[in-house]
Every structure is written in structure tokens, then in C-alpha cells.
Design an enzyme around this catalytic site. Structure first.
Site, PDB file in Angstrom:
ATOM      1  N   HIS A 259      20.796  30.080  22.633  1.00 44.91           N
ATOM      2  CA  HIS A 259      21.911  30.656  23.369  1.00 44.91           C
ATOM      3  C   HIS A 259      22.376  31.818  23.050  1.00 44.91           C
ATOM      4  CE1 HIS A 259      22.826  29.176  19.400  1.00 44.91           C
ATOM      5  NE2 HIS A 259      23.853  29.662  18.915  1.00 44.91           N
ATOM      6  N   CYS A 260      21.977  32.715  21.701  1.00 46.89           N
ATOM      7  CA  CYS A 260      22.284  34.077  21.567  1.00 46.89           C
ATOM      8  C   CYS A 260      20.994  35.016  21.918  1.00 46.89           C
ATOM      9  CB  CYS A 260      22.463  34.060  19.852  1.00 46.89           C
ATOM     10  SG  CYS A 260      23.720  32.791  19.038  1.00 46.89           S
ATOM     11  N   ILE A 261      19.470  35.707  21.528  1.00 50.01           N
ATOM     12  CA  ILE A 261      19.091  36.614  21.661  1.00 50.01           C
ATOM     13  C   ILE A 261      18.875  36.995  22.580  1.00 50.01           C
ATOM     14  CG2 ILE A 261      16.872  37.249  20.420  1.00 50.01           C
ATOM     15  CD1 ILE A 261      18.950  36.890  18.354  1.00 50.01           C
ATOM     16  N   ASP A 264      23.104  37.244  24.293  1.00 47.24           N
ATOM     17  CA  ASP A 264      24.169  38.297  23.664  1.00 47.24           C
ATOM     18  C   ASP A 264      23.936  39.697  23.327  1.00 47.24           C
ATOM     19  OD1 ASP A 264      24.915  35.733  23.389  1.00 47.24           O
ATOM     20  OD2 ASP A 264      25.177  35.992  21.049  1.00 47.24           O
TER      21      ASP A 264
END
Length: 420
Positions: A259-261, A264
Site C-alpha cells: 500500500h506504500c512503496i 505513495d
């Protein structure tokens, strides 16, 4: 009954937050638009990896209640928004869930309430998107209610750091707003870090993940040329890691997920392009490198099969581990998906095994599940370790495999064992 806080969005971020607050003695209301999730939680059933059914039952026993009734938001002293912000078709954050949550809070905003956004987004969202919606009813931030941003730092599957012992960054719309947010989180989080304001707190989250994104891209690019030069990159990283200062180890892989790398840093690069008119070159280059890793893995698979006189078309390929990180069931943005799609597109017969995934819908019926991984590696023309779950005995799997391609650097050297 009045609630100390309402957590809006009961997923991998909101639920652990609600757990820690409940354990600290706060009365927590959970709000979600998914009736099935709400019913399951109230019955003591978890839907995320990090919390067991027992954890949820303990929360309910401690006073936690989940609801889909928006009007109950008005009973809370604090509203914390923890909803998803995926990428839009244009490459920026899709704020529809955030906007919907903020509008729900605005309809039930009470004087003195603290509103905190935790959803990852671009710098300026709290001030430019959230604040106007909350002030539309006539109340003023910093006077009638408080507003802050506090980036989530939940790492699914991390057994060392959780919501309580991971430092919590808070940045308010005004200094008083920062104080209010710090006081709230300080009731159940060990360390509070005060940022200058909401934009600084928003950007801190993006910097954290952009740092990882860029360094992963560095070692992914090194993996390519080290292979061509006959250099063992995994040994290189081990050697470099012996330096006690100035170096942090990052490791290559078949792509980046979660969900991040993969998501974001794009918020930041999209914001730079949209507002300033020029590219954030490091981020865009890192994205190009990391997103190209599944295709690189496919090319390596083709080369390995060629050594056996086999074509990729018609060969049987077993993918071991299809989640985005080890030891959890979360499949968001997993590199296993583009890898499997590319293999199927080239005519390979792809199967998978994952101890945490019983049904993998990424390619419909094009990929079947192998029940016994040791039997699977023996029958496949080539097996690929995509994710290294603790349940895997990698050396035993490699020993049974016809060919074993290790993208995680876990297998010992062997004649038919190959590392990324």
C-alpha cells in the site's frame, strides 16, 4: 454513550489504532461503510492479518463497537480518518474515500471536536481539501474545532513495531491543533513527534516511503548489471552491511508491492508536476526501474529454460508466494500479479503456492493452486521464489526443484539454483 474517538475506516490502519486506544482504556467507536466488516467485528471476527479473532473479542469486551450509522460520529470527541487513497487514473491520489469520510464528519461536527486525517496523500490535502469541507458549516478551525494530520505508520506483519511503540508524527493546522492531536495520541502511543504543521507531516510520510522506493530501485538496477558481470549482489550487500555507519541495506526483488512503496511516492511526483511544472526525476526513474522488474524476471526465466533446451511457451512455471510481503495474506500491488500475467501472455503454464492464499483471483482460471509445494517444485520445469514466507524451507524446495529461481536471495548455492 459519548466516545473518546471514532475511527473511520476499519482496515489495516484503523483497526490496530482502535485496538491500542481501547487497550489504553479509551472508549472507541469504529465506523465503516462495509456492513459485513462491521457485523464481523462486533461478533469478534477479524479480517486483517495483524489482529486475531481473540484480539477483536478483547476489543469488544473493552467497549469497542463498530457501526455503519454515520450519526454516531457526533458522539465522539475525536474523529480519525483512516481510509484508502489509491492512485487515480491520472497518477495522483484518488481522494474520493477521504472526501466522503470528511463530508460525513462535517455533517456531524461538534464544537471542540478534533479531526485527524491519517490517510496518505499529497502535501496540502488537509488544508485545501479537508479544512474547507469542515468549515463549510460555519465553524472555524483553531477556534471551534481542531484539525491535524498524522501519517499512519502501520507495517503489516511487523512483530516488533506496532501502533503503540512506533513514534507518531502529528502536525496541526494551528499550534493549538497540534497540541490537541499530541494529547490524544499521547494517551496510547509511546512517542509523539510534533511537526511544524499539516504540510510538513504530510510530506514526512511521503519522504519515508520515497526514500525506500529510490533505494530499492538502486539495488534492483544493480541486480541486473551484477548478474551480467558475474557478481553476487547478495554477497555484496552482506559485505557492505558490515559498515557500522553510513549504510543501510536494501535488497532487490521481483518488483515492489503493498500500500506504500508502489503508490505513495507517486503522490509527491504528481504534486510536483501539477504545481511546479517539472518532474521529480528521482521518483519517476525509481518507478521505471521497479515497475520493470517483473519483466526482467521473465527474461531471466526464459534464459534459464533455454539452458535446458526449453521454450517458455508450454513450460510449467510455479510461483512460490504471491503476497506483497512475507508472512501475511495481503496481496495489494503484489509483483506476483504482473509476473504471472507476463508469463501467461508468453504461453507458460503458471501455477502458484502460498500458505496464506487459498484462492488467487489475479488471473482468473489461468493460474491454479498447488496443494503441496514440494510436489509442485518437483513437477514444474522451473520454480520461482517470489515471496519468502516463514513456512517455506527454501533449501528443501530448491533441492527438489528441476530449476529454482530465487528472487529473494534465500537459497544456498547449487548447480540448478539461480538467484536474482
Amino acid at each position: 454513550m459519548a466516545a473518546d474517538a471514532v475511527i473511520i475506516g476499519l482496515g489495516y490502519v484503523g483497526l490496530p489504532l482502535a485496538q491500542e486506544a481501547t487497550k489504553a482504556g479509551l472508549t472507541i467507536l469504529g465506523f465503516d461503510i462495509n456492513q459485513g466488516v462491521v457485523d464481523a467485528l462486533n461478533a469478534g471476527t477479524s479480517h486483517i492479518d495483524d489482529l486475531s479473532d481473540g484480539d477483536i473479542a478483547a476489543m469488544v469486551e473493552g467497549g469497542f463497537k463498530a457501526t455503519t450509522d454515520e450519526s454516531e460520529i457526533a458522539s465522539a470527541k475525536v474523529a480519525v480518518i483512516c481510509v484508502p487513497t489509491p492512485l487515480s487514473d491520472e497518477g495522483g491520489p484518488d481522494l474520493r474515500a477521504v472526501e466522503g469520510a470528511v463530508e460525513a464528519v462535517a455533517r456531524h461536527l461538534q464544537p471542540g471536536m478534533l479531526v485527524v486525517l491519517e490517510s496518505t496523500t499529497y502535501p496540502g490535502t488537509t488544508d485545501e481539501v479537508v479544512r474547507p469541507k469542515l468549515e463549510a458549516g460555519g465553524m472555524v478551525v483553531g477556534e471551534d474545532f481542531n484539525l491535524a494530520f498524522s501519517p499512519e505508520r502501520i507495517d503489516p506483519g511487523n512483530e516488533t513495531f506496532g501502533a503503540k511503540n512506533t513514534p507518531k508524527v502529528v502536525g496541526g493546522q494551528t499550534p493549538a491543533c497540534t497540541d490537541a492531536a499530541a494529547e490524544f495520541y499521547g494517551r496510547f502511543v509511546d512517542t509523539i513527534v510534533r511537526a511544524k504543521g499539516t504540510r510538513e507531516a504530510e510530506t514526512a510520510k511521503l519522504l519515508e516511503n520515497t526514500y525506500r522506493h529510490i533505494n530499492i530501485a538502486l539495488v534492483n538496477e544493480m541486480a541486473r548489471f551484477c548478474h551480467e558481470l558475474g557478481i553476487d549482489l547478495w554477497d555484496v550487500i552482506d559485505a557492505a552491511s558490515s559498515k557500522p555507519f553510513g549504510f543501510q541495506a536494501f535488497y532487490p526483488g521481483p518488483g515492489v508491492g503493498g500500500h506504500c512503496i508502489p503508490i505513495d511516492p507517486n503522490y509527491l511526483s504528481h504534486n510536483v508536476r501539477a504545481r511546479l511544472g517539472y518532474p521529480f526525476r528521482f521518483v519517476e526513474l525509481a518507478q521505471e526501474i521497479n515497475s520493470g522488474m517483473p519483466a526482467y524476471v521473465v527474461s531471466r526465466i526464459q534464459d534459464l529454460l533455454n539452458e535446458d533446451g526449453k521454450s517458455l511457451k508450454g513450460s510449467t512455471i510455479l510461483l512460490l508466494g504471491v503476497t506483497y510481503k512475507p508472512n501475511i495474506a495481503d496481496q495489494r500491488e503484489s509483483p506476483a500479479v504482473p509476473l504471472a500475467k507476463a508469463l501467461v501472455a508468453k504461453g507458460a503454464a503458471v501455477s502458484f503456492h502460498d500458505p496464506h492464499v487459498q484462492s488467487w483471483g489475479a488471473l482468473g482460471d489461468s493460474v491454479t493452486r498447488v496443494e503441496d509445494e514440494l510436489v509442485g517444485v518437483a513437477e514444474a520445469d522451473l520454480s520461482v521464489l517470489v515471496q519468502n514466507h516463514r513456512e517455506y524451507d527454501v533449501d528443501a524446495l530448491a533441492a527438489k526443484a528441476t530449476r529454482f529461481f530465487d528472487t529473494r536471495g534465500k537459497a544456498a548455492d547449487g548447480e540448478r539454483i539461480h538467484r536474482l
